[in-house]
Write an enzyme that holds these catalytic residues in place. Sequence first.
Site, PDB file in Angstrom:
ATOM      1  N   HIS A   1       0.816  -1.222   0.000  1.00 19.42           N
ATOM      2  CA  HIS A   1       0.000   0.000   0.000  1.00 19.42           C
ATOM      3  C   HIS A   1       0.852   1.276   0.000  1.00 19.42           C
ATOM      4  O   HIS A   1       0.339   2.361  -0.255  1.00 19.42           O
ATOM      5  CB  HIS A   1      -0.965   0.008   1.197  1.00 19.42           C
ATOM      6  CG  HIS A   1      -0.333   0.221   2.537  1.00 19.42           C
ATOM      7  ND1 HIS A   1      -0.109  -0.806   3.424  1.00 19.42           N
ATOM      8  CD2 HIS A   1       0.091   1.347   3.156  1.00 19.42           C
ATOM      9  CE1 HIS A   1       0.420  -0.316   4.535  1.00 19.42           C
ATOM     10  NE2 HIS A   1       0.549   0.987   4.393  1.00 19.42           N
TER      11      HIS A   1
ATOM     12  N   ASP B   1       0.159  -7.772   1.369  1.00 14.72           N
ATOM     13  CA  ASP B   1       0.519  -6.363   1.537  1.00 14.72           C
ATOM     14  C   ASP B   1       2.034  -6.176   1.511  1.00 14.72           C
ATOM     15  O   ASP B   1       2.604  -5.437   2.312  1.00 14.72           O
ATOM     16  CB  ASP B   1      -0.071  -5.791   2.831  1.00 14.72           C
ATOM     17  CG  ASP B   1      -0.029  -4.259   2.839  1.00 14.72           C
ATOM     18  OD1 ASP B   1       0.140  -3.659   1.764  1.00 14.72           O
ATOM     19  OD2 ASP B   1      -0.156  -3.673   3.937  1.00 14.72           O
TER      20      ASP B   1
ATOM     21  N   SER C   1       4.662   2.588   7.904  1.00 11.82           N
ATOM     22  CA  SER C   1       4.339   1.428   7.069  1.00 11.82           C
ATOM     23  C   SER C   1       5.519   1.047   6.188  1.00 11.82           C
ATOM     24  O   SER C   1       6.120   1.893   5.510  1.00 11.82           O
ATOM     25  CB  SER C   1       3.125   1.744   6.179  1.00 11.82           C
ATOM     26  OG  SER C   1       1.966   1.879   6.957  1.00 11.82           O
TER      27      SER C   1
END
Length: 352
Positions: free
Chosen positions: A157, A187, A296
């Site tokens: 992402h 992911d 992230s």
Amino acid sequence: MTDFHEQQPQQPYYPPRPPYEPTRPITTEPGTTVWPSGGHVPPPVDPPLAAAVPASSPRRRAKRGVGLMAAVAIAAAAVGGGTATLLQHLTSDTPASASSPVVNGTTVSTGNKGSVAGVAEAVSPSIVEISASSTSGSSTGSGVIITSDGEVITNNHVVSGASSITVQLSDGTSYRAEVIGTDPDKDLALIKLRDASGLKAATLGDSSKTRVGEEVVAIGSPEGLTGTVTSGIVSALDRDVTVAKDDGQEQQQQQWDPRQGWPFEFGGQQFNGDTGSSKTTYKAIQTDASLNPGNSGGALINMNGEIIGINSAMYSPSSSNGSTAGSVGLGFAIPVNTVKADLDGLRSGSTH
């Protein structure tokens, strides 16, 4: 007729014999000499040792001295060490030198191994900041260098839909990068820095050995603050975390808003927004190390300096004005064993 004027021979003079025998020392054991009482006693050389000792029990006196030394040695041990040195000084025939070495206790290492500072110093050069741009906007994430020629693992992402990717190292050096492969179901994404060499690659650990309660360190670029270090513990293992797969316009628009945390679901509830209709679920490591938007793709690290997870989701409660209020100690990371099992597919350029 005798001539009285002749000199008679001179007789030698002998003093009268004393009425007692001269005093001689009695040696009872090697190194122990006792002078008997009575008669003539030679003057003492050292006043503390001049006390008279009864002639009737020299051996008992010597044994008592050994017992006294043992008692002193035990007392020395009780107050913290040096017993061996003390016994040597008390029993040796040679006086102890003033320069005799002191018995030291346990030496505590002053190095940084196993500390948060040590982990940060060792691993920070392997953590990068990722800036991704698209027609919808731009976002900031993190990544982990896994090869010296510039392979970087991050979250899908972070780079999904990006038309331009710039990577900045901990020393400020910047590289352009391109996506090699992605796996939205996990992911994960693999990107490659252009014309990079001699980079410091991180050590990938074994997440199956991770235990609840062990200390961990997180490194990333929350809100664009490059190389931010936080620490905490592993709060739980095998959490089922559901995230968007990033293939819809609604989720794409959410991704490029740096004020919002990545939306995820846990236990049937949604956090940080709607994950949309296209989603995926994976087993995650939960940590209370502070994670915020921008972490992230960064690293979750054990105290040996090994990567045990890729930070991927965090709960950020909304404030009254609609923006996120920051970390509340609920963060999630993709186990590094999942990453290692997926590397061949990512390197082949496949997009699941």
